[in-house]
Design a protein around this motif. Structure first.
Motif, PDB file in Angstrom:
ATOM      1  N   VAL A   1       0.870  -1.173   0.000  1.00  0.00           N
ATOM      2  CA  VAL A   1       0.000   0.000   0.000  1.00  0.00           C
ATOM      3  C   VAL A   1       0.907   1.223   0.000  1.00  0.00           C
TER       4      VAL A   1
ATOM      5  N   GLN B   1      -8.948  -0.771   2.661  1.00  0.00           N
ATOM      6  CA  GLN B   1      -9.423   0.585   2.388  1.00  0.00           C
ATOM      7  C   GLN B   1      -8.767   1.203   1.154  1.00  0.00           C
ATOM      8  N   ALA B   2      -7.607   0.696   0.771  1.00  0.00           N
ATOM      9  CA  ALA B   2      -6.828   1.330  -0.299  1.00  0.00           C
ATOM     10  C   ALA B   2      -7.446   1.062  -1.664  1.00  0.00           C
TER      11      ALA B   2
ATOM     12  N   HIS C   1       1.579   5.267   0.032  1.00  0.00           N
ATOM     13  CA  HIS C   1       1.001   6.566   0.381  1.00  0.00           C
ATOM     14  C   HIS C   1       0.899   7.410  -0.878  1.00  0.00           C
TER      15      HIS C   1
ATOM     16  N   HIS D   1      -3.253   4.696  -0.851  1.00  0.00           N
ATOM     17  CA  HIS D   1      -4.094   5.237   0.224  1.00  0.00           C
ATOM     18  C   HIS D   1      -3.648   6.672   0.487  1.00  0.00           C
TER      19      HIS D   1
ATOM     20  N   TYR E   1      -5.737  -1.322   6.271  1.00  0.00           N
ATOM     21  CA  TYR E   1      -5.429  -0.310   5.263  1.00  0.00           C
ATOM     22  C   TYR E   1      -5.422  -0.908   3.859  1.00  0.00           C
TER      23      TYR E   1
END
Length: 327
Positions: free
Chosen positions: A167, A245-246, A169, A195, A242
């Motif tokens: 994931v 959610q990503a 940023h 994300h 996460y």
């Protein structure tokens, strides 16, 4: 001097290996004639014969000559002894590791964790952990970094069949060349998502180790190495949260959804990249740099997408596109 041929892995030296291979092609010979034939000193031949006899590879004849034993018998026994030694060494390794950990654990701490300091030590630890990973690597990728990403190391890991889920940023995608590098990793098998908010930098390797910064900041000068524990399980749960959610970041050239303002395979690729960058929360200026177009062109494309999905914001358009499985 270590051997360099087929017998070197069994612990034979170069002179011993050379002598044994020579004896395989002759019935028997005494040390003096062996020294002449191999251009060695007699004491060196005598010592090599004694070592080979210790391994059960040669035997002395009654007349002072030596002969080789059949390799399918002698080497099989030697292999079994070496395998037994390796099994004992592996058992001993566990004991040594426990002693190492006990000597470094903070008596005030609750779990098996170790602080590693220094940029060079951190980089060496990261390379070592990656080389020992066997099944999966999970990463929350965000600054700070110790060094530039070592692409060769990760590509080698992927080539071994290790499953990699990362994931990123959203800010990482703004760095020059990073999106292309991520696409290269994806082409090699990495599953990449983006994300807009990641609380920390984290790497999980198999179910054995986790690596994360000791403190937040712009420089990575110390990390926490976590071994199997409730803390490791909690960090794995955080990653999965996460990950769920990503937004998926597709590699270029794959199949995707409809197009904006035109047709053709290149247009479809451009739209998928635009949607991914929108969902990642990048600014129009950053998207323009990634796609190699003007900011005004990006703004026009974004308006078309917002109209298409009935979205009030550009970020919402990217999320809705992801939910519609266009990403």
């Amino acid at each position: 001097m270590a051997g360099t041929g087929v017998l070197a892995s069994l612990g034979l030296g170069a002179a011993e290996e050379r002598l044994y291979l020579h004896l395989l092609g002759t019935r028997a010979a005494d040390p003096y004639h062996l020294a002449l034939q191999l251009r060695l000193r007699v004491p060196a031949v005598t010592a090599a014969l004694a070592a080979l006899a210790g391994h059960g590879l040669v035997r002395a004849q009654g007349d002072g000559a030596w002969s080789a034993l059949a390799p399918d018998v002698a080497l099989e026994e030697l292999l079994e002894r070496r395998e037994s030694e390796l099994r004992r060494a592996r058992t001993r390794l566990g004991e040594l590791t426990r002693a190492y950990r006990q000597g470094r654990e903070d008596p005030r701490g609750d779990g098996p964790a170790e602080v590693v300091c220094g940029r060079r030590s951190i980089a060496e630890l990261w390379r070592t952990l990656q080389s020992r990973t066997r099944t999966q690597m999970r990463v929350l990728d965000r600054p700070p970094y110790v060094r530039r990403s070592d692409a060769d190391t990760e590509l080698a890991l992927l080539a071994r069949g290790v499953r990699a889920r990362v994931v990123y940023h959203a800010g990482v995608l703004r760095e020059a060349g990073r999106l292309e590098q991520i696409h290269a990793f994806a082409a090699a098998g990495e599953q990449a998502r983006v994300h807009t908010e990641l609380p920390l930098k984290l790497a999980l390797l198999d179910e054995r180790w986790a690596l994360l910064p000791v403190s937040a900041g712009t420089e990575l000068t110390s990390v926490l190495l976590v071994r199997p524990s409730t803390l490791l399980e909690a960090l794995a749960g955080l990653f999965e949260l996460y990950w769920a959610q990503a937004v998926r970041l597709p590699s270029p050239g794959g199949e995707g959804g409809g197009q904006v303002g035109g047709g053709g395979e290149g247009e479809a690729e451009r739209q998928r990249r635009l949607l991914a960058l929108l969902a990642a929360g990048l600014t129009d200026e950053s998207i323009a740099r990634q796609l190699g177009v003007s900011t005004r062109t990006v703004q026009r494309w974004v308006r078309e997408l917002m109209d298409r999905f009935g979205a009030r914001t550009r970020f919402q358009a990217g999320i809705q596109a992801a939910r519609a499985e266009l990403l």
